[in-house]
Design a protein around this motif. Structure first.
Motif, PDB file in Angstrom:
ATOM      1  N   LEU A  85      27.277  -5.876   9.744  1.00 49.97           N
ATOM      2  CA  LEU A  85      27.692  -7.029  10.548  1.00 49.97           C
ATOM      3  C   LEU A  85      29.109  -7.511  10.193  1.00 49.97           C
ATOM      4  CD1 LEU A  85      24.319  -9.023  10.497  1.00 49.97           C
ATOM      5  CD2 LEU A  85      25.310  -7.792  12.444  1.00 49.97           C
ATOM      6  N   THR A  86      29.764  -6.782   9.309  1.00 50.26           N
ATOM      7  CA  THR A  86      31.124  -7.138   8.864  1.00 50.26           C
ATOM      8  C   THR A  86      31.149  -8.568   8.333  1.00 50.26           C
ATOM      9  OG1 THR A  86      31.868  -5.789  10.754  1.00 50.26           O
ATOM     10  CG2 THR A  86      33.562  -6.825   9.445  1.00 50.26           C
ATOM     11  N   LEU A  87      30.243  -8.851   7.413  1.00 51.41           N
ATOM     12  CA  LEU A  87      30.147 -10.171   6.794  1.00 51.41           C
ATOM     13  C   LEU A  87      30.459 -10.066   5.310  1.00 51.41           C
ATOM     14  CD1 LEU A  87      26.740 -11.380   8.323  1.00 51.41           C
ATOM     15  CD2 LEU A  87      29.041 -11.993   9.115  1.00 51.41           C
ATOM     16  N   ALA A  88      30.791 -11.184   4.705  1.00 52.77           N
ATOM     17  CA  ALA A  88      30.946 -11.228   3.257  1.00 52.77           C
ATOM     18  C   ALA A  88      29.571 -11.077   2.614  1.00 52.77           C
ATOM     19  CB  ALA A  88      31.592 -12.549   2.840  1.00 52.77           C
ATOM     20  N   LEU A  89      29.515 -10.379   1.495  1.00 50.03           N
ATOM     21  CA  LEU A  89      28.247 -10.205   0.798  1.00 50.03           C
ATOM     22  C   LEU A  89      27.679 -11.571   0.430  1.00 50.03           C
ATOM     23  CD1 LEU A  89      26.272  -8.129  -0.374  1.00 50.03           C
ATOM     24  CD2 LEU A  89      27.549  -8.235  -2.525  1.00 50.03           C
ATOM     25  N   VAL A 124      22.235 -14.911   7.077  1.00 54.95           N
ATOM     26  CA  VAL A 124      21.829 -14.207   8.299  1.00 54.95           C
ATOM     27  C   VAL A 124      20.457 -14.705   8.725  1.00 54.95           C
ATOM     28  CG1 VAL A 124      23.151 -12.087   7.890  1.00 54.95           C
ATOM     29  CG2 VAL A 124      20.866 -12.314   6.899  1.00 54.95           C
ATOM     30  N   HIS A 125      20.191 -14.590  10.017  1.00 52.96           N
ATOM     31  CA  HIS A 125      18.852 -14.832  10.551  1.00 52.96           C
ATOM     32  C   HIS A 125      18.116 -13.495  10.596  1.00 52.96           C
ATOM     33  CE1 HIS A 125      20.030 -18.837  11.563  1.00 52.96           C
ATOM     34  NE2 HIS A 125      20.798 -18.499  12.585  1.00 52.96           N
ATOM     35  N   VAL A 126      16.885 -13.473  10.122  1.00 54.48           N
ATOM     36  CA  VAL A 126      16.066 -12.261  10.125  1.00 54.48           C
ATOM     37  C   VAL A 126      14.858 -12.490  11.030  1.00 54.48           C
ATOM     38  CG1 VAL A 126      14.785 -10.600   8.740  1.00 54.48           C
ATOM     39  CG2 VAL A 126      16.800 -11.730   7.778  1.00 54.48           C
ATOM     40  N   VAL A 127      14.691 -11.588  11.981  1.00 62.10           N
ATOM     41  CA  VAL A 127      13.583 -11.667  12.934  1.00 62.10           C
ATOM     42  C   VAL A 127      12.779 -10.382  12.824  1.00 62.10           C
ATOM     43  CG1 VAL A 127      12.953 -11.904  15.359  1.00 62.10           C
ATOM     44  CG2 VAL A 127      14.999 -13.057  14.485  1.00 62.10           C
ATOM     45  N   GLU A 128      11.499 -10.497  12.542  1.00 59.18           N
ATOM     46  CA  GLU A 128      10.623  -9.338  12.469  1.00 59.18           C
ATOM     47  C   GLU A 128       9.444  -9.536  13.405  1.00 59.18           C
ATOM     48  OE1 GLU A 128       9.449  -8.618   8.453  1.00 59.18           O
ATOM     49  OE2 GLU A 128      11.459  -7.988   7.812  1.00 59.18           O
ATOM     50  N   GLY A 129       8.956  -8.428  13.973  1.00 56.35           N
ATOM     51  CA  GLY A 129       7.820  -8.540  14.868  1.00 56.35           C
ATOM     52  C   GLY A 129       7.310  -7.214  15.352  1.00 56.35           C
ATOM     53  N   VAL A 131      32.687  -6.981  18.407  1.00 54.13           N
ATOM     54  CA  VAL A 131      32.273  -7.622  17.158  1.00 54.13           C
ATOM     55  C   VAL A 131      30.759  -7.476  16.994  1.00 54.13           C
ATOM     56  CG1 VAL A 131      32.177  -9.793  15.873  1.00 54.13           C
ATOM     57  CG2 VAL A 131      34.172  -9.267  17.311  1.00 54.13           C
ATOM     58  N   ALA A 132      30.323  -7.045  15.829  1.00 53.19           N
ATOM     59  CA  ALA A 132      28.900  -6.824  15.577  1.00 53.19           C
ATOM     60  C   ALA A 132      28.123  -8.131  15.652  1.00 53.19           C
ATOM     61  CB  ALA A 132      28.694  -6.175  14.217  1.00 53.19           C
ATOM     62  N   LEU A 161       3.743  -0.573  20.001  1.00 48.54           N
ATOM     63  CA  LEU A 161       4.631   0.580  20.110  1.00 48.54           C
ATOM     64  C   LEU A 161       5.546   0.693  18.905  1.00 48.54           C
ATOM     65  CD1 LEU A 161       5.889   0.561  23.821  1.00 48.54           C
ATOM     66  CD2 LEU A 161       3.899   1.722  22.850  1.00 48.54           C
ATOM     67  N   ALA A 162       5.945  -0.465  18.364  1.00 51.82           N
ATOM     68  CA  ALA A 162       6.956  -0.423  17.312  1.00 51.82           C
ATOM     69  C   ALA A 162       6.960  -1.705  16.499  1.00 51.82           C
ATOM     70  CB  ALA A 162       8.334  -0.200  17.930  1.00 51.82           C
ATOM     71  N   LEU A 163       7.387  -1.571  15.254  1.00 50.02           N
ATOM     72  CA  LEU A 163       7.746  -2.689  14.399  1.00 50.02           C
ATOM     73  C   LEU A 163       9.255  -2.823  14.430  1.00 50.02           C
ATOM     74  CD1 LEU A 163       5.640  -2.218  11.133  1.00 50.02           C
ATOM     75  CD2 LEU A 163       5.825  -4.362  12.402  1.00 50.02           C
ATOM     76  N   PHE A 164       9.775  -4.043  14.422  1.00 54.77           N
ATOM     77  CA  PHE A 164      11.228  -4.190  14.444  1.00 54.77           C
ATOM     78  C   PHE A 164      11.678  -5.262  13.465  1.00 54.77           C
ATOM     79  CE2 PHE A 164       9.740  -7.288  17.553  1.00 54.77           C
ATOM     80  CZ  PHE A 164      10.520  -8.415  17.275  1.00 54.77           C
ATOM     81  N   ARG A 165      12.906  -5.101  12.998  1.00 50.85           N
ATOM     82  CA  ARG A 165      13.580  -6.126  12.207  1.00 50.85           C
ATOM     83  C   ARG A 165      15.007  -6.247  12.736  1.00 50.85           C
ATOM     84  NH1 ARG A 165      14.314  -4.171   6.719  1.00 50.85           N
ATOM     85  NH2 ARG A 165      12.100  -4.629   6.460  1.00 50.85           N
ATOM     86  N   SER A 166      15.393  -7.431  13.179  1.00 48.28           N
ATOM     87  CA  SER A 166      16.737  -7.681  13.682  1.00 48.28           C
ATOM     88  C   SER A 166      17.411  -8.725  12.806  1.00 48.28           C
ATOM     89  CB  SER A 166      16.693  -8.168  15.132  1.00 48.28           C
ATOM     90  OG  SER A 166      16.249  -7.145  16.002  1.00 48.28           O
ATOM     91  N   VAL A 167      18.675  -8.471  12.495  1.00 53.31           N
ATOM     92  CA  VAL A 167      19.432  -9.353  11.607  1.00 53.31           C
ATOM     93  C   VAL A 167      20.684  -9.815  12.353  1.00 53.31           C
ATOM     94  CG1 VAL A 167      20.559  -9.567   9.362  1.00 53.31           C
ATOM     95  CG2 VAL A 167      18.578  -8.053   9.625  1.00 53.31           C
ATOM     96  N   PHE A 168      20.927 -11.136  12.358  1.00 49.98           N
ATOM     97  CA  PHE A 168      22.028 -11.728  13.106  1.00 49.98           C
ATOM     98  C   PHE A 168      22.867 -12.618  12.185  1.00 49.98           C
ATOM     99  CE2 PHE A 168      18.307 -11.239  15.801  1.00 49.98           C
ATOM    100  CZ  PHE A 168      18.792 -10.585  16.927  1.00 49.98           C
TER     101      PHE A 168
END
Length: 236
Positions: A115-119, A123-128, A215-216, A137-144
């Motif tokens: 995400l081109t962020l400083a360490l 971040v927001h983490v969404v899992e479902g 931008v990511a 069908l799938a497990l997902f994890r999205s990070v914003f």
């Protein structure tokens, strides 16, 4: 006149019941003992019928769990504007999502790089779970990036749609910049969520989505159930 083998009659009966909707994709059939009692046959005869159905792709046996109706794989197109809801609707099925986690925390090294962020940036983490006709069908994890979308988690609670939530936060369009696919096997927790046996084949997708300026905006991981999804990639 010679009679057809009884296992063929059992196969025809169960196949007809599946076709009629009595058992849907992902449903577990009655146990061998229950089916043997119903049809008045021994387990050897019943297993011959189930083996015939498995060979035709109608059911799948999962060790220690039972025999389940096997739905035809859902076509899932991977493109610059991949959207789960649209993909599943296009396959003629009903999409839904089940939320497992909504959390704001510090990014790890891989997330920060993607995400081109400083360490350590937040971040927001969404899992479902992503489902079609109620079948996972799938497990997902999205990070914003939390700084860019401070109210994203509230928007997700209201809509349960990533696209709609991002739009509510001011991001009207985004596209996929990269996708990496890797074959994996399900661990115990993944298997539980996806209703699969432990060790079942998965296909993991690692993707980065960007806004119109490049931008990511999202770093996403998805674990697809290998026997329920056919991934298709088309040049754009």
């Amino acid at each position: 006149m010679a009679r057809s083998p009884i296992w063929k009659s059992i196969t025809a009966t169960l196949t007809s019941e599946i076709a009629g909707g009595q058992y849907r994709a992902g449903d577990k059939l009655p146990t061998e003992a229950e089916l043997s009692q119903r049809f008045g046959v021994n387990r050897h005869t019943l297993r011959r019928a189930l083996a015939e159905m498995a060979g035709a792709g109608l059911v799948v046996a999962r060790r220690g769990a039972g025999v389940f109706v096997q739905g035809s794989p859902t076509d899932y197109a991977l493109g610059r504007r991949t959207r789960f809801h649209q993909n599943v609707l296009a396959s003629g099925r009903t999409p839904s999502r089940q939320s497992l986690r909504l959390e704001t925390r510090k990014a790890d090294a891989r997330e920060a790089e993607a995400l081109t962020l400083a360490l350590g940036a937040e971040v927001h983490v969404v899992e479902g779970l992503s489902l079609a006709d109620g079948v996972p069908l799938a497990l997902f994890r999205s990070v914003f990036p939390a700084n860019r979308f401070p109210k994203l988690l509230f928007a997700l609670e209201a809509s349960n749609s990533v696209t709609a939530a991002l739009a509510a936060c001011g991001l009207k369009d985004y596209t996929r910049a990269s996708t990496r696919l890797t074959a994996k096997t399900a661990d115990a927790l993944q298997a539980l969520h996806l209703r699969l046996p432990e060790g079942a084949p998965l296909l993991r997708s690692v993707a980065v989505n960007v806004d119109t300026e490049g931008v990511a905006v999202e770093y996403g991981l998805t674990w697809f159930a290998g026997d329920r999804v056919t991934l298709t990639v088309q040049p754009e």
